[in-house]
Design a protein around this motif. Structure first.
Motif, mmCIF file in Angstrom:
data_model
loop_
_atom_site.group_PDB
_atom_site.id
_atom_site.type_symbol
_atom_site.label_atom_id
_atom_site.label_comp_id
_atom_site.label_asym_id
_atom_site.label_seq_id
_atom_site.Cartn_x
_atom_site.Cartn_y
_atom_site.Cartn_z
ATOM 1 N N ALA A 1 19.563 -82.914 -75.277
ATOM 2 C CA ALA A 1 19.920 -84.331 -75.278
ATOM 3 C C ALA A 1 18.721 -85.284 -75.304
ATOM 4 O O ALA A 1 18.860 -86.422 -75.740
ATOM 5 N N LEU A 2 17.565 -84.822 -74.856
ATOM 6 C CA LEU A 2 16.414 -85.715 -74.723
ATOM 7 C C LEU A 2 15.417 -85.549 -75.865
ATOM 8 O O LEU A 2 15.352 -84.485 -76.488
ATOM 9 N N SER A 3 14.631 -86.579 -76.069
ATOM 10 C CA SER A 3 13.582 -86.528 -77.092
ATOM 11 C C SER A 3 12.387 -85.725 -76.559
ATOM 12 O O SER A 3 12.235 -85.580 -75.334
ATOM 13 N N PRO A 4 11.527 -85.227 -77.446
ATOM 14 C CA PRO A 4 10.325 -84.525 -76.993
ATOM 15 C C PRO A 4 9.455 -85.400 -76.067
ATOM 16 O O PRO A 4 8.886 -84.888 -75.096
ATOM 17 N N ALA A 5 9.375 -86.696 -76.330
ATOM 18 C CA ALA A 5 8.587 -87.589 -75.478
ATOM 19 C C ALA A 5 9.187 -87.682 -74.074
ATOM 20 O O ALA A 5 8.454 -87.695 -73.075
ATOM 21 N N GLU A 6 10.516 -87.764 -73.993
ATOM 22 C CA GLU A 6 11.182 -87.828 -72.685
ATOM 23 C C GLU A 6 10.973 -86.525 -71.919
ATOM 24 O O GLU A 6 10.708 -86.540 -70.708
ATOM 25 N N ILE A 7 11.087 -85.408 -72.611
ATOM 26 C CA ILE A 7 10.882 -84.107 -71.968
ATOM 27 C C ILE A 7 9.453 -83.993 -71.457
ATOM 28 O O ILE A 7 9.212 -83.555 -70.326
ATOM 29 N N SER A 8 8.498 -84.410 -72.264
ATOM 30 C CA SER A 8 7.087 -84.369 -71.864
ATOM 31 C C SER A 8 6.846 -85.215 -70.616
ATOM 32 O O SER A 8 6.154 -84.790 -69.678
ATOM 33 N N GLU A 9 7.428 -86.410 -70.574
ATOM 34 C CA GLU A 9 7.272 -87.286 -69.410
ATOM 35 C C GLU A 9 7.913 -86.655 -68.174
ATOM 36 O O GLU A 9 7.347 -86.706 -67.074
ATOM 37 N N ALA A 10 9.092 -86.071 -68.329
ATOM 38 C CA ALA A 10 9.765 -85.427 -67.201
ATOM 39 C C ALA A 10 8.956 -84.247 -66.680
ATOM 40 O O ALA A 10 8.849 -84.046 -65.462
ATOM 41 N N GLN A 11 8.378 -83.472 -67.577
ATOM 42 C CA GLN A 11 7.550 -82.335 -67.171
ATOM 43 C C GLN A 11 6.316 -82.814 -66.406
ATOM 44 O O GLN A 11 5.914 -82.205 -65.410
ATOM 45 N N SER B 1 14.534 -79.371 -63.656
ATOM 46 C CA SER B 1 13.467 -78.386 -63.878
ATOM 47 C C SER B 1 12.879 -77.901 -62.557
ATOM 48 O O SER B 1 12.567 -76.716 -62.413
ATOM 49 N N LEU B 2 12.746 -78.792 -61.577
ATOM 50 C CA LEU B 2 12.233 -78.369 -60.271
ATOM 51 C C LEU B 2 13.162 -77.353 -59.605
ATOM 52 O O LEU B 2 12.698 -76.368 -59.029
ATOM 53 N N ALA B 3 14.458 -77.579 -59.696
ATOM 54 C CA ALA B 3 15.413 -76.638 -59.104
ATOM 55 C C ALA B 3 15.535 -75.367 -59.941
ATOM 56 O O ALA B 3 15.643 -74.268 -59.402
ATOM 57 N N ALA B 4 15.474 -75.505 -61.260
ATOM 58 C CA ALA B 4 15.625 -74.352 -62.147
ATOM 59 C C ALA B 4 14.500 -73.343 -61.956
ATOM 60 O O ALA B 4 14.730 -72.133 -62.030
ATOM 61 N N THR B 5 13.300 -73.832 -61.698
ATOM 62 C CA THR B 5 12.172 -72.909 -61.493
ATOM 63 C C THR B 5 12.301 -72.128 -60.197
ATOM 64 O O THR B 5 11.552 -71.177 -59.978
ATOM 65 N N GLN B 6 13.252 -72.521 -59.362
ATOM 66 C CA GLN B 6 13.507 -71.801 -58.112
ATOM 67 C C GLN B 6 14.813 -71.009 -58.203
ATOM 68 O O GLN B 6 15.473 -70.757 -57.201
ATOM 69 N N GLN C 1 12.390 -82.345 -49.447
ATOM 70 C CA GLN C 1 12.106 -81.168 -48.629
ATOM 71 C C GLN C 1 12.377 -79.879 -49.414
ATOM 72 O O GLN C 1 12.538 -78.820 -48.844
ATOM 73 N N ASN C 2 12.455 -80.024 -50.729
ATOM 74 C CA ASN C 2 12.592 -78.884 -51.639
ATOM 75 C C ASN C 2 13.981 -78.237 -51.614
ATOM 76 O O ASN C 2 14.118 -77.047 -51.879
ATOM 77 N N ASN C 3 15.011 -79.012 -51.318
ATOM 78 C CA ASN C 3 16.375 -78.499 -51.327
ATOM 79 C C ASN C 3 16.875 -78.490 -52.774
ATOM 80 O O ASN C 3 17.100 -79.547 -53.369
ATOM 81 N N THR C 4 17.032 -77.294 -53.340
ATOM 82 C CA THR C 4 17.380 -77.189 -54.761
ATOM 83 C C THR C 4 18.795 -77.656 -55.060
ATOM 84 O O THR C 4 19.066 -78.115 -56.175
ATOM 85 N N GLU C 5 19.712 -77.543 -54.107
ATOM 86 C CA GLU C 5 21.067 -78.046 -54.341
ATOM 87 C C GLU C 5 21.040 -79.562 -54.511
ATOM 88 O O GLU C 5 21.722 -80.110 -55.373
ATOM 89 N N ALA C 6 20.249 -80.239 -53.686
ATOM 90 C CA ALA C 6 20.122 -81.694 -53.795
ATOM 91 C C ALA C 6 19.463 -82.058 -55.125
ATOM 92 O O ALA C 6 19.887 -83.004 -55.795
ATOM 93 N N MET C 7 18.446 -81.309 -55.513
ATOM 94 C CA MET C 7 17.775 -81.555 -56.794
ATOM 95 C C MET C 7 18.765 -81.435 -57.949
ATOM 96 O O MET C 7 18.778 -82.260 -58.861
ATOM 97 N N THR C 8 19.585 -80.419 -57.898
ATOM 98 C CA THR C 8 20.569 -80.180 -58.951
ATOM 99 C C THR C 8 21.596 -81.302 -59.003
ATOM 100 O O THR C 8 21.955 -81.781 -60.086
#
Length: 132
Positions: free
Chosen positions: A100-110, A80-85, A46-53
């Motif tokens: 901490a993450l590899s470029p491939a992991e970051i790309s997948e998360a994005q 990233s979803l919470a940070a953009t808010q 439901q877009n709760n940024t505290e929960a996302m964090t």
């Protein structure tokens, strides 16, 4: 806790976050990262940024090990979803995860974050205007 649980069961994102936090900390509810994750996911949907964090923290933390599998991609996605808010804690967690993450992991998360945003927007429109 009783009233938070009743409100959470009725779909209140802020109450779902509070129930998740109670389970995470073991205050007012049995300590359980799995239960905390379940309630945080309901609130985050439901877009709760505290929960996302808090999900980002749980998926990237040694503290939740044993109950919640570490998953840097999920951690990055939720942060990233919470940070953009403009959630400052999520922004700090995201900086940590970039290192901490590899470029491939970051790309997948994005990619997963973009997909989540699209699905959330679709649900929001359906809720506002009814099923297509």
């Amino acid at each position: 806790m009783k009233w938070y649980r009743l409100a959470a069961d009725q779909g209140s994102a802020s109450a779902q976050f509070c129930v998740g936090l109670a389970h995470q900390l073991g205050q007012g509810a049995p300590q359980s990262y799995r239960e905390a994750e379940r309630w945080y996911l309901l609130a985050a949907e439901q877009n709760n940024t505290e929960a996302m964090t808090n999900l980002a923290w749980m998926y990237s933390s040694e503290n939740a090990t044993g109950q919640i599998a570490r998953d840097g991609v999920k951690a990055f996605m939720w942060a990233s979803l919470a940070a953009t808010q403009d959630n400052k804690k999520a922004q700090d967690k995201l900086k940590e995860l970039y290192a901490a993450l590899s470029p491939a992991e970051i790309s997948e998360a994005q990619k997963q974050a973009r997909e989540w945003k699209a699905a959330y927007a679709k649900k929001a429109l359906q809720k506002k205007f009814g099923e297509p």
